[in-house]
Design a protein around this motif. Structure first.
Motif, PDB file in Angstrom:
ATOM      1  N   PHE A  13       0.864  -1.184   0.000  1.00  0.00           N
ATOM      2  CA  PHE A  13       0.000   0.000   0.000  1.00  0.00           C
ATOM      3  C   PHE A  13       0.899   1.231   0.000  1.00  0.00           C
ATOM      4  O   PHE A  13       1.463   1.608   1.034  1.00  0.00           O
ATOM      5  N   ASN A  14       1.093   1.794  -1.173  1.00  0.00           N
ATOM      6  CA  ASN A  14       1.876   3.029  -1.384  1.00  0.00           C
ATOM      7  C   ASN A  14       3.384   2.871  -1.126  1.00  0.00           C
ATOM      8  O   ASN A  14       4.137   3.796  -1.407  1.00  0.00           O
ATOM      9  N   ASN A  44      -1.527  -4.989  -5.074  1.00  0.00           N
ATOM     10  CA  ASN A  44      -1.659  -3.553  -4.854  1.00  0.00           C
ATOM     11  C   ASN A  44      -2.964  -3.290  -4.119  1.00  0.00           C
ATOM     12  O   ASN A  44      -4.042  -3.290  -4.717  1.00  0.00           O
ATOM     13  N   GLY A  46      -5.105  -1.164  -3.176  1.00  0.00           N
ATOM     14  CA  GLY A  46      -5.788   0.130  -3.315  1.00  0.00           C
ATOM     15  C   GLY A  46      -4.893   1.317  -3.051  1.00  0.00           C
ATOM     16  O   GLY A  46      -5.341   2.312  -2.448  1.00  0.00           O
ATOM     17  N   SER A  47      -3.637   1.248  -3.495  1.00  0.00           N
ATOM     18  CA  SER A  47      -2.694   2.353  -3.264  1.00  0.00           C
ATOM     19  C   SER A  47      -3.196   3.650  -3.891  1.00  0.00           C
ATOM     20  O   SER A  47      -3.801   3.653  -4.965  1.00  0.00           O
ATOM     21  N   THR A  48      -2.944   4.760  -3.202  1.00  0.00           N
ATOM     22  CA  THR A  48      -3.340   6.077  -3.709  1.00  0.00           C
ATOM     23  C   THR A  48      -2.194   6.770  -4.437  1.00  0.00           C
ATOM     24  O   THR A  48      -2.399   7.796  -5.079  1.00  0.00           O
ATOM     25  N   GLU A  49      -0.983   6.209  -4.315  1.00  0.00           N
ATOM     26  CA  GLU A  49       0.172   6.758  -5.011  1.00  0.00           C
ATOM     27  C   GLU A  49       0.509   5.868  -6.203  1.00  0.00           C
ATOM     28  O   GLU A  49       0.413   4.636  -6.098  1.00  0.00           O
ATOM     29  N   ASN A  66      -3.995  -5.405  -9.131  1.00  0.00           N
ATOM     30  CA  ASN A  66      -4.605  -4.202  -8.561  1.00  0.00           C
ATOM     31  C   ASN A  66      -5.980  -4.518  -7.983  1.00  0.00           C
ATOM     32  O   ASN A  66      -6.832  -5.096  -8.664  1.00  0.00           O
ATOM     33  N   LEU A  69     -10.234  -1.623  -4.152  1.00  0.00           N
ATOM     34  CA  LEU A  69     -10.221  -0.744  -2.994  1.00  0.00           C
ATOM     35  C   LEU A  69      -9.267  -1.314  -1.959  1.00  0.00           C
ATOM     36  O   LEU A  69      -8.811  -2.456  -2.068  1.00  0.00           O
ATOM     37  N   ASN A  70      -8.957  -0.508  -0.967  1.00  0.00           N
ATOM     38  CA  ASN A  70      -8.072  -0.943   0.109  1.00  0.00           C
ATOM     39  C   ASN A  70      -8.837  -1.858   1.057  1.00  0.00           C
ATOM     40  O   ASN A  70      -9.849  -1.457   1.642  1.00  0.00           O
ATOM     41  N   LYS A 212       3.024   1.924   7.567  1.00  0.00           N
ATOM     42  CA  LYS A 212       1.647   2.419   7.464  1.00  0.00           C
ATOM     43  C   LYS A 212       0.765   1.844   8.576  1.00  0.00           C
ATOM     44  O   LYS A 212      -0.386   2.218   8.714  1.00  0.00           O
TER      45      LYS A 212
END
Length: 320
Positions: A13-14, A44, A46-49, A66, A69-70, A212
């Protein structure tokens, strides 16, 4: 002769910078062990980056799955295990290729240098990394000690394992179908009848950035492992309550006997305090007993394992 496969499964995650270093370290293990073919499955979560391009520029096969969602790293691992079981291992077995799935975190605390030792030990059993030396701060170590103590007290079992583990292809389907794996990966295997052992390792240092996983997430993660043993927990609470009721009853009998048949001085508040304690214990016993009956009643409805549940979380449009 076809090489054995080692499939490294890691959720992210990111934390792309750490992941890139991890994949480079896995590359080094692949270069040192030519009789094994290494590949990496990255979930992955739900990474935002955005993912850095160098993730895919490795000398081993890297596939990024991918998610829509997280969903948290435990469920991300569950998705990855079902994906590997249904879409990779099944095909490899048809080709007569054997191997292992290695679950590890992507931050560097699970050292790739331990992978081959764990794989070679995991013949017909799952092998977990058992930490003989930890690299965290004193506050984390104290918290982890009390977590293990509470876990042992509530469930009657010990848990000394994290995600880092090696699973033979022969057991991957069994693991992927465990219903509790969506709550806690290691706890679900410990609770199941699947054979497992441990391999002593030292925890590595984080590659880059900060974890995180904050305090709240760590607490939730701990409770998730305990929730797997809900039936056992209820039974132990009932046992404790029953013993407490017997003790309180014995104390009440002693107080009544002393007042009625002896000249011993008994404080006036003693009997009241014992009665209050007894009423609390009886209520605890009653509530726990009702919850346990409700939990057991839900077992009448049999739900078969959903081996295709992972498909609900994968974003096929961005599947890379």
């Amino acid at each position: 002769m076809k090489p054995n496969e080692v499939i490294c499964l890691t959720p992210v995650f990111n934390d792309w910078e750490s992941l890139s270093i991890l994949l480079s370290d896995i590359e080094k293990q692949a270069a040192l062990n030519n009789e094994y073919k290494f590949r990496a499955i990255v979930i992955n979560d739900g990474s935002t980056e955005p993912m850095t391009k160098k993730i895919l520029e490795k000398n081993i096969d890297v596939e990024v799955i991918n998610l829509k969602l997280n969903i948290g790293h435990q469920r991300a691992i569950a998705v990855g295990l079902q994906y590997i079981s249904n879409e990779i291992v099944k095909e490899l077995k048809i080709k007569g290729i054997s191997g292992h799935v290695v679950v590890l975190d992507g931050d560097g605390e699970d050292k790739p240098s331990d992978i081959m030792s764990m794989v070679q030990k995991a013949n017909n059993e799952i092998v977990f990394a058992k930490r003989v030396k930890r690299s965290e701060g004193i506050r984390f170590k104290i918290g982890y000690y009390f977590y293990k103590l509470i876990f042992k007290l509530l469930t009657g079992k010990a848990i000394n394992y994290g995600n880092f583990s090696a699973i033979p292809f022969s057991l991957i389907k069994n693991v992927a179908l465990l219903p509790n794996i969506w709550n806690h990966y290691a706890g679900s295997i410990v609770e199941s009848r699947i054979k497992f052992s441990s391999y002593p390792t030292e925890r590595g240092n984080r590659y880059a950035g900060k974890s995180k996983m904050n305090t709240m997430n760590l607490i939730i993660h701990g409770f998730s492992s305990i929730s797997i043993y809900f039936d056992r927990l209820c039974f132990r609470v009932l046992k404790f309550s029953f013993i407490s009721i017997l003790l309180c009853s014995a104390l009440i009998s002693f107080v009544l006997y002393s007042r009625l048949f002896t000249d011993n001085a008994i404080p006036g508040w003693a009997s009241s305090l014992i009665l209050i304690a007894l009423s609390i214990v009886v209520q605890l016993f009653s509530v726990t007993f009702i919850i346990l009956l409700f939990q057991l009643s839900t077992r009448r409805a049999i739900s078969p394992p959903n081996k295709k549940l992972y498909l609900d979380f994968i974003n096929r449009e961005k599947h890379g």
